[in-house]
Write an enzyme that holds these catalytic residues in place. Structure first.
Site, mmCIF file in Angstrom:
data_model
loop_
_atom_site.group_PDB
_atom_site.id
_atom_site.type_symbol
_atom_site.label_atom_id
_atom_site.label_comp_id
_atom_site.label_asym_id
_atom_site.label_seq_id
_atom_site.Cartn_x
_atom_site.Cartn_y
_atom_site.Cartn_z
ATOM 1 N N LYS A 130 74.920 80.471 28.550
ATOM 2 C CA LYS A 130 74.586 79.365 29.455
ATOM 3 C C LYS A 130 75.832 79.014 30.251
ATOM 4 O O LYS A 130 76.946 79.182 29.763
ATOM 5 C CB LYS A 130 74.150 78.140 28.659
ATOM 6 N N ASP A 170 68.612 76.440 36.093
ATOM 7 C CA ASP A 170 68.359 75.386 35.103
ATOM 8 C C ASP A 170 68.417 74.087 35.908
ATOM 9 O O ASP A 170 68.205 74.115 37.133
ATOM 10 C CB ASP A 170 69.418 75.428 33.977
HETATM 11 P P1 NDP Z 1 65.177 70.526 37.704
HETATM 12 O O1 NDP Z 1 66.545 70.311 38.229
HETATM 13 O O2 NDP Z 1 64.183 71.229 38.540
HETATM 14 O O3 NDP Z 1 64.542 69.131 37.269
HETATM 15 C C1 NDP Z 1 65.194 68.323 36.341
HETATM 16 C C2 NDP Z 1 64.373 67.067 36.171
HETATM 17 O O4 NDP Z 1 64.867 66.340 35.052
HETATM 18 C C3 NDP Z 1 64.468 66.131 37.358
HETATM 19 O O5 NDP Z 1 63.305 65.392 37.453
HETATM 20 C C4 NDP Z 1 65.656 65.255 36.948
HETATM 21 O O6 NDP Z 1 65.685 63.991 37.577
HETATM 22 C C5 NDP Z 1 65.405 65.086 35.485
HETATM 23 N N1 NDP Z 1 66.685 64.845 34.812
HETATM 24 C C6 NDP Z 1 67.773 65.634 34.804
HETATM 25 N N2 NDP Z 1 68.763 65.069 34.130
HETATM 26 C C7 NDP Z 1 68.280 63.884 33.709
HETATM 27 C C8 NDP Z 1 68.823 62.832 32.932
HETATM 28 N N3 NDP Z 1 70.082 62.884 32.486
HETATM 29 N N4 NDP Z 1 68.013 61.778 32.660
HETATM 30 C C9 NDP Z 1 66.742 61.719 33.124
HETATM 31 N N5 NDP Z 1 66.185 62.687 33.871
HETATM 32 C C10 NDP Z 1 66.939 63.744 34.138
HETATM 33 O O7 NDP Z 1 65.368 71.261 36.296
HETATM 34 P P2 NDP Z 1 64.301 72.079 35.445
HETATM 35 O O8 NDP Z 1 62.943 71.534 35.652
HETATM 36 O O9 NDP Z 1 64.554 73.509 35.673
HETATM 37 O O10 NDP Z 1 64.807 71.762 33.964
HETATM 38 C C11 NDP Z 1 64.253 70.717 33.169
HETATM 39 C C12 NDP Z 1 64.512 71.016 31.704
HETATM 40 O O11 NDP Z 1 63.874 72.256 31.355
HETATM 41 C C13 NDP Z 1 65.962 71.180 31.294
HETATM 42 O O12 NDP Z 1 66.133 70.709 29.968
HETATM 43 C C14 NDP Z 1 66.155 72.684 31.292
HETATM 44 O O13 NDP Z 1 67.223 73.105 30.451
HETATM 45 C C15 NDP Z 1 64.822 73.128 30.740
HETATM 46 N N6 NDP Z 1 64.430 74.506 30.995
HETATM 47 C C16 NDP Z 1 64.367 74.997 32.257
HETATM 48 C C17 NDP Z 1 63.957 76.301 32.476
HETATM 49 C C18 NDP Z 1 63.762 76.860 33.850
HETATM 50 O O14 NDP Z 1 63.262 77.978 33.948
HETATM 51 N N7 NDP Z 1 64.093 76.143 34.911
HETATM 52 C C19 NDP Z 1 63.678 77.198 31.358
HETATM 53 C C20 NDP Z 1 63.687 76.559 30.072
HETATM 54 C C21 NDP Z 1 64.075 75.269 29.923
HETATM 55 P P3 NDP Z 1 66.832 63.670 38.657
HETATM 56 O O15 NDP Z 1 66.421 64.384 39.891
HETATM 57 O O16 NDP Z 1 66.817 62.190 38.774
HETATM 58 O O17 NDP Z 1 68.130 64.195 38.078
HETATM 59 O O1 2IT Z 2 66.805 77.247 29.296
HETATM 60 C C1 2IT Z 2 66.338 78.303 29.769
HETATM 61 O O2 2IT Z 2 65.696 79.100 29.065
HETATM 62 C C2 2IT Z 2 66.542 78.567 31.187
HETATM 63 N N1 2IT Z 2 67.092 77.742 31.880
HETATM 64 C C3 2IT Z 2 66.082 79.876 31.781
HETATM 65 C C4 2IT Z 2 67.058 80.965 31.468
HETATM 66 C C5 2IT Z 2 66.802 82.271 32.162
HETATM 67 O O3 2IT Z 2 67.676 83.132 32.023
HETATM 68 O O4 2IT Z 2 65.776 82.457 32.823
#
Ligand code: NDP
Ligand code: 2IT
Length: 451
Positions: A130, A170
């Site tokens: 990561k 992420d």
């Molecule tokens: P995005 O940046 O697209 O969205 C993040 C969302 O979470 C936004 O709505 C953001 O709000 C909110 N957020 C972020 N930080 C905080 C915080 N400290 N407190 C409250 N809200 C918060 O990210 P993703 O949707 O890609 O990721 C969301 C989660 O999913 C993370 O935990 C990530 O690790 C996990 N994840 C993502 C994957 C992927 O493929 N993208 C794969 C697996 C897991 P704001 O705009 O106000 O910051």
């Molecule tokens: O937390 C996760 O699994 C991710 N942000 C996606 C990682 C990836 O390599 O697609």
């Protein structure tokens, strides 16, 4: 047999805390895994004598570097960048990049550690890593984001490669950022290769990658429900976040006949008792990825909804809960509130969104609870399929990838049941995911000897 091989769980955790001072997220993630793995290896001497868990909880390396960039007002800005390469026993390091002011070494070490188990669960050959930076993309112009991404990649490129380490998106890193970083990698190395996933379709990205994490988390939920003879249809769902994972989770719940009541961001949550329909989800996607606005704007557009500033959505009565924002966003009291209000299933789109105490509440109440390392693995699984397509110089169609995602999530669910079924009709998905993920990586490490 060395005496020190048989430390108990609390002595082991004391050591982890001592070696990683102040890194609370990292020690939390290790604790969650260790409490299950200790039971599993109790009668398995080979894992003890090879110190396998101790080695997994020590990243192969932590790279930390300075990232300088110039903002639109010609100020020189300095950020910190990291890549944590946790474990490459079963494949190249693989895992996302996070840009958010809350990013620290502890956060990235917890994410890289979790990623190691998650990637093993997918069944695909990917190790765990990561990376990220404390850079805050919010309010920055496209050219500022571009200059930051270029500067970040100017250091990162020397540590990654399609057979070495393959980053992806992420929090704060989506299609725009991946495009800028891929462009810079290609420019520096003069190589077009599948070094990042989550790329645009035009330049080697995979169909279904943007949808995969959110859809996968709902498929995992559907699998848990099905295992108990239930379905998503007709159920209400509370979802946090409004980014990539949350919006696609909302889309899939809606497609399966469920009703999504909430979404959120770091400012607060919106509650729409009429349900967040596909049309409304499309509006939010545009708001978040094109206009880069805030979820509070939803209530100006859709009068059926209310905005709750500074609050999280877990007090809204629901059948299903999907935390899809960030770590530790659902605590013990909130878990108790969900249980009191009759929640049936919890599926984590985010990584470690529930605190250790919150997890115990779900477990004690025998709620179907899918931890992130299993429930959100669909994203990295389709990233793995993007790597395969890039290596073969082909691209599969959406239908095929959709089927593969469904099958992958079924496979992960099956592994959790295999190791997590308590024999009395309750599946401890945390235990199942931890043991299945551990076993695969551990057995590979045993084969290598002391390295
Ligand atoms: P995005 O940046 O697209 O969205 C993040 C969302 O979470 C936004 O709505 C953001 O709000 C909110 N957020 C972020 N930080 C905080 C915080 N400290 N407190 C409250 N809200 C918060 O990210 P993703 O949707 O890609 O990721 C969301 C989660 O999913 C993370 O935990 C990530 O690790 C996990 N994840 C993502 C994957 C992927 O493929 N993208 C794969 C697996 C897991 P704001 O705009 O106000 O910051
Ligand atoms: O937390 C996760 O699994 C991710 N942000 C996606 C990682 C990836 O390599 O697609």
């Amino acid at each position: 047999m060395a005496v020190s091989d048989h430390v108990d769980l609390s002595t082991f955790m004391e050591g982890v805390k001592k070696r990683n001072p102040g890194q609370t997220e990292f020690t939390q993630a290790v604790q969650e895994v260790a409490q299950d793995v200790f039971g599993f290896i109790a009668d398995k001497e080979e894992y003890h004598s090879a110190q396998i868990l101790r080695r997994m909880a020590e990243p192969d390396r932590v790279l930390s570097f300075r990232v300088c960039w110039e903002d639109d007002n010609h100020n020189i800005r300095v950020q910190r960048g990291w890549r944590v390469q946790n474990n490459n026993a079963i494949g190249p390091y693989k895992g996302g990049i996070r840009f958010h002011p809350s990013v620290t070494e502890s956060v990235l070490k917890f994410l890289a550690f979790e990623q190691t188990f998650k990637n093993a669960l997918t069944g695909l050959p990917m190790g765990g890593g990561k990376g990220g930076s404390n850079f805050n993309p919010r309010g920055k112009s496209d050219s500022e984001v571009m200059r930051f991404c270029q500067s970040f990649m100017t250091e990162l490129y020397r540590h990654i490669g399609p057979d070495t380490d393959v980053p992806a998106g992420d929090i704060g890193v989506g299609g725009r950022e991946i495009g800028y970083m891929f462009g810079q990698y290609k420019r520096i190395t003069n190589r077009w290769e599948g070094v990042l996933t989550g790329k645009g379709i035009e330049y080697g990205g995979s169909q279904m990658r943007p949808e995969a994490t959110g859809y996968g988390a709902v498929y995992f939920l559907r699998n848990m429900l099905k295992h108990q003879g239930h379905d998503v249809e007709g159920k209400t769902a509370v979802i946090s976040g409004s980014g990539n994972v949350a919006t696609h989770a909302a889309e899939k719940v809606t497609q399966l006949g469920g009703k999504v009541l909430t979404l959120s961001d770091s400012g607060g949550f919106i509650h729409d008792p009429d349900g967040i329909s596909q049309e409304k989800i499309d509006w939010i996607k545009h708001l978040k990825t094109v206009k880069r606005g805030r979820i509070s704007e939803y209530v100006d557009e859709f009068s059926s909804a209310s905005y709750h500033e500074g609050e999280r959505p877990w007090g809204v009565t629901c059948d299903l809960a999907l935390p899809c924002a960030t770590q530790n966003e659902l605590n013990e009291d909130e878990a108790k509130m969900l249980v009191k209000n009759g929640v049936q299933g919890v599926s984590e789109g985010a990584n470690m969104p529930t605190t250790l105490e919150g997890v115990h509440v779900f477990h004690d109440a025998k709620i179907m609870y899918g931890p992130g390392k299993a429930a959100n693995a669909g994203g990295v699984a389709v990233s793995g399929l993007e790597m395969s397509q890039n290596a073969e110089r082909i691209s599969w169609n959406e239908e095929r990838l959709g089927e593969m995602l469904t099958e992958l999530m079924e496979g992960i669910h099956g592994k959790c049941v295999e190791y997590g079924d308590d024999g009395n009709g309750y599946v401890d998905y945390v235990k199942g995911a931890n043991i299945a993920g551990f076993k695969k990586v551990a057995d590979a490490m045993l084969a290598f000897g002391v390295v």
